[in-house]
Design an enzyme around this catalytic site. Structure first.
Site, PDB file in Angstrom:
ATOM      1  N   LYS A  19       0.835  -1.209   0.000  1.00 53.34           N
ATOM      2  CA  LYS A  19       0.000   0.000   0.000  1.00 53.34           C
ATOM      3  C   LYS A  19       0.872   1.262   0.000  1.00 53.34           C
ATOM      4  CE  LYS A  19      -1.989  -1.199   3.930  1.00 53.34           C
ATOM      5  NZ  LYS A  19      -1.317  -2.491   4.268  1.00 53.34           N
TER       6      LYS A  19
ATOM      7  N   ARG B 206      -0.633  -8.677  13.523  1.00 47.95           N
ATOM      8  CA  ARG B 206      -1.141  -7.731  12.507  1.00 47.95           C
ATOM      9  C   ARG B 206      -2.028  -8.452  11.499  1.00 47.95           C
ATOM     10  NH1 ARG B 206       4.484  -5.280  10.823  1.00 47.95           N
ATOM     11  NH2 ARG B 206       3.364  -4.155   9.193  1.00 47.95           N
TER      12      ARG B 206
ATOM     13  N   ARG C 214      -9.781   0.714   8.625  1.00 49.71           N
ATOM     14  CA  ARG C 214      -9.387  -0.653   8.974  1.00 49.71           C
ATOM     15  C   ARG C 214     -10.479  -1.372   9.739  1.00 49.71           C
ATOM     16  NH1 ARG C 214      -3.483   0.412   8.891  1.00 49.71           N
ATOM     17  NH2 ARG C 214      -2.432  -1.555   9.204  1.00 49.71           N
TER      18      ARG C 214
HETATM   19  P1  AP5 Z   1       4.851  -1.622   1.794  1.00 52.58           P
HETATM   20  O1  AP5 Z   1       4.484  -0.798   0.609  1.00 52.58           O
HETATM   21  O2  AP5 Z   1       5.631  -0.943   2.886  1.00 52.58           O
HETATM   22  O3  AP5 Z   1       3.552  -2.379   2.376  1.00 52.58           O
HETATM   23  P2  AP5 Z   1       2.293  -1.819   3.149  1.00 52.58           P
HETATM   24  O4  AP5 Z   1       1.093  -2.486   2.603  1.00 52.58           O
HETATM   25  O5  AP5 Z   1       2.307  -0.321   3.178  1.00 52.58           O
HETATM   26  O6  AP5 Z   1       2.617  -2.448   4.581  1.00 52.58           O
HETATM   27  P3  AP5 Z   1       2.553  -1.851   6.034  1.00 52.58           P
HETATM   28  O7  AP5 Z   1       3.304  -2.827   6.902  1.00 52.58           O
HETATM   29  O8  AP5 Z   1       3.032  -0.430   6.090  1.00 52.58           O
HETATM   30  O9  AP5 Z   1       1.068  -1.923   6.328  1.00 52.58           O
HETATM   31  P4  AP5 Z   1       0.434  -2.003   7.680  1.00 52.58           P
HETATM   32  O10 AP5 Z   1      -0.961  -1.873   7.245  1.00 52.58           O
HETATM   33  O11 AP5 Z   1       0.762  -3.163   8.517  1.00 52.58           O
HETATM   34  O12 AP5 Z   1       1.126  -0.795   8.489  1.00 52.58           O
HETATM   35  P5  AP5 Z   1       0.641   0.668   8.881  1.00 52.58           P
HETATM   36  O13 AP5 Z   1       1.822   1.535   8.907  1.00 52.58           O
HETATM   37  O14 AP5 Z   1      -0.544   1.075   8.104  1.00 52.58           O
HETATM   38  O15 AP5 Z   1       5.667  -2.902   1.268  1.00 52.58           O
HETATM   39  C1  AP5 Z   1       6.232  -3.843   2.167  1.00 52.58           C
HETATM   40  C2  AP5 Z   1       7.592  -4.310   1.618  1.00 52.58           C
HETATM   41  O16 AP5 Z   1       7.390  -5.047   0.413  1.00 52.58           O
HETATM   42  C3  AP5 Z   1       8.547  -3.136   1.256  1.00 52.58           C
HETATM   43  O17 AP5 Z   1       9.856  -3.474   1.619  1.00 52.58           O
HETATM   44  C4  AP5 Z   1       8.413  -3.001  -0.268  1.00 52.58           C
HETATM   45  O18 AP5 Z   1       9.613  -2.529  -0.861  1.00 52.58           O
HETATM   46  C5  AP5 Z   1       8.084  -4.439  -0.687  1.00 52.58           C
HETATM   47  N1  AP5 Z   1       7.152  -4.485  -1.840  1.00 52.58           N
HETATM   48  C6  AP5 Z   1       6.066  -3.701  -2.041  1.00 52.58           C
HETATM   49  N2  AP5 Z   1       5.441  -4.026  -3.192  1.00 52.58           N
HETATM   50  C7  AP5 Z   1       6.162  -5.055  -3.727  1.00 52.58           C
HETATM   51  C8  AP5 Z   1       6.020  -5.843  -4.925  1.00 52.58           C
HETATM   52  N3  AP5 Z   1       5.012  -5.634  -5.787  1.00 52.58           N
HETATM   53  N4  AP5 Z   1       6.921  -6.812  -5.146  1.00 52.58           N
HETATM   54  C9  AP5 Z   1       7.946  -7.031  -4.271  1.00 52.58           C
HETATM   55  N5  AP5 Z   1       8.147  -6.321  -3.135  1.00 52.58           N
HETATM   56  C10 AP5 Z   1       7.265  -5.349  -2.861  1.00 52.58           C
HETATM   57  O19 AP5 Z   1       0.125   0.400  10.382  1.00 52.58           O
HETATM   58  C11 AP5 Z   1       1.021   0.113  11.423  1.00 52.58           C
HETATM   59  C12 AP5 Z   1       0.262   0.050  12.741  1.00 52.58           C
HETATM   60  O20 AP5 Z   1      -0.356   1.326  13.029  1.00 52.58           O
HETATM   61  C13 AP5 Z   1      -0.909  -0.957  12.799  1.00 52.58           C
HETATM   62  O21 AP5 Z   1      -0.479  -2.266  13.111  1.00 52.58           O
HETATM   63  C14 AP5 Z   1      -1.764  -0.331  13.903  1.00 52.58           C
HETATM   64  O22 AP5 Z   1      -1.232  -0.575  15.180  1.00 52.58           O
HETATM   65  C15 AP5 Z   1      -1.645   1.167  13.621  1.00 52.58           C
HETATM   66  N6  AP5 Z   1      -2.666   1.661  12.682  1.00 52.58           N
HETATM   67  C16 AP5 Z   1      -2.436   2.249  11.465  1.00 52.58           C
HETATM   68  N7  AP5 Z   1      -3.594   2.598  10.879  1.00 52.58           N
HETATM   69  C17 AP5 Z   1      -4.580   2.229  11.727  1.00 52.58           C
HETATM   70  C18 AP5 Z   1      -6.007   2.304  11.660  1.00 52.58           C
HETATM   71  N8  AP5 Z   1      -6.621   2.832  10.585  1.00 52.58           N
HETATM   72  N9  AP5 Z   1      -6.713   1.814  12.689  1.00 52.58           N
HETATM   73  C19 AP5 Z   1      -6.119   1.292  13.794  1.00 52.58           C
HETATM   74  N10 AP5 Z   1      -4.769   1.180  13.911  1.00 52.58           N
HETATM   75  C20 AP5 Z   1      -3.999   1.640  12.889  1.00 52.58           C
END
Ligand code: AP5
Length: 216
Positions: free
Chosen positions: A14, A172, A88
């Site tokens: 994402k 997660r 979410r």
């Molecule tokens: P990346 O693009 O970083 O993936 P992502 O989907 O953004 O993953 P996140 O881990 O950031 O999502 P998340 O939802 O767990 O975390 P968030 O910060 O929102 O890609 C991942 C890796 O893969 C990278 O190294 C990239 O280079 C590689 N990659 C990407 N695309 C690729 C491809 N096509 N091929 C190969 N490699 C690829 O949330 C973190 C925490 O915050 C949550 O756990 C929660 O505690 C809190 N939180 C955030 N939002 C909320 C909410 N709305 N409600 C409640 N709690 C929340």
């Protein structure tokens, strides 16, 4: 102007795709994860409260993240908003609909990024980001051109997230399947859901998302 949600489990890509849309379409990325991490690193009271919850991989409360989005959404965005990691829960989805309506905006597409769980472990455990500009890298699939230096801004402040380990990832994923995956049916029923193959190469995923946006 197009407002979209990128929906998918941790590591689906994402953030990676959101950053491309910011560069290519002048859209504004609203990542609640980034906002919460910023609150944590700047030491606000809210940041301190959510730090442990995030490190364990659990969701923070709906009211906190809805408040964060509410602050930003009224400011408007030239090319539109990319909601990354929000909503979410069903409560967050209803709140987003109400906020958009209140500010005279629409939700134009919800893009579900489909990936399988086995790929997520490798993605999450190999990820690192630039602490200065937020660019996302991966040890194997997207390393920096010069080791230890961000390709985009030249910073040497490359970091790994506290919740990017196998234990927190299990929590997660569980949170995703229990609380977030019902949104797939929710947006399908509203006729707003599109799906892309998140396992494809980054450029192919970007092309598939562009195609969806061009149709809105
Ligand atoms: P990346 O693009 O970083 O993936 P992502 O989907 O953004 O993953 P996140 O881990 O950031 O999502 P998340 O939802 O767990 O975390 P968030 O910060 O929102 O890609 C991942 C890796 O893969 C990278 O190294 C990239 O280079 C590689 N990659 C990407 N695309 C690729 C491809 N096509 N091929 C190969 N490699 C690829 O949330 C973190 C925490 O915050 C949550 O756990 C929660 O505690 C809190 N939180 C955030 N939002 C909320 C909410 N709305 N409600 C409640 N709690 C929340």
């Amino acid at each position: 102007m197009v407002n979209i949600i990128l929906l998918g489990p941790p590591g689906a890509g994402k953030g990676t795709q959101a950053k491309r849309l910011v560069d290519e379409r002048a859209m504004v990325q609203l990542s609640t994860g980034d906002m919460l991490r910023e609150a944590k690193s700047s030491g606000t009271e809210m940041g301190r409260r959510v730090a442990d919850v995030m490190a364990r991989g659990q969701l923070v409360t709906d009211d906190i993240v809805i408040g964060l989005i509410e602050e930003k959404i009224g400011q408007g965005a030239g090319g539109g908003f990319i909601f990354d990691g929000f909503p979410r829960t069903l409560k967050q989805a209803d709140a987003l609909a109400a906020l958009l309506q209140k500010t005279g905006q629409t939700l134009d597409a919800v893009v579900e990024m489909q990936v399988d769980d086995a790929a997520l472990v490798a993605r999450i455990t190999g990820r690192f980001t630039c602490g200065k500009c937020g660019e996302v890298y991966h040890d194997k699939t997207r390393p920096t051109k010069v080791s230890g230096t961000c390709d985009v801004c030249g910073s040497h402040d490359l970091k790994r997230r506290a919740d990017d380990n196998e234990d927190a990832l299990k929590t997660r994923l569980m949170e995703y399947y229990k609380k977030t995956s019902p949104l797939i049916g929710y947006y399908y029923a509203k006729n707003q859901l599109s799906t892309v193959d998140g396992l494809a190469e980054m450029d192919s995923v970007a092309a598939a998302i562009s195609k969806i946006l061009d149709k809105t």
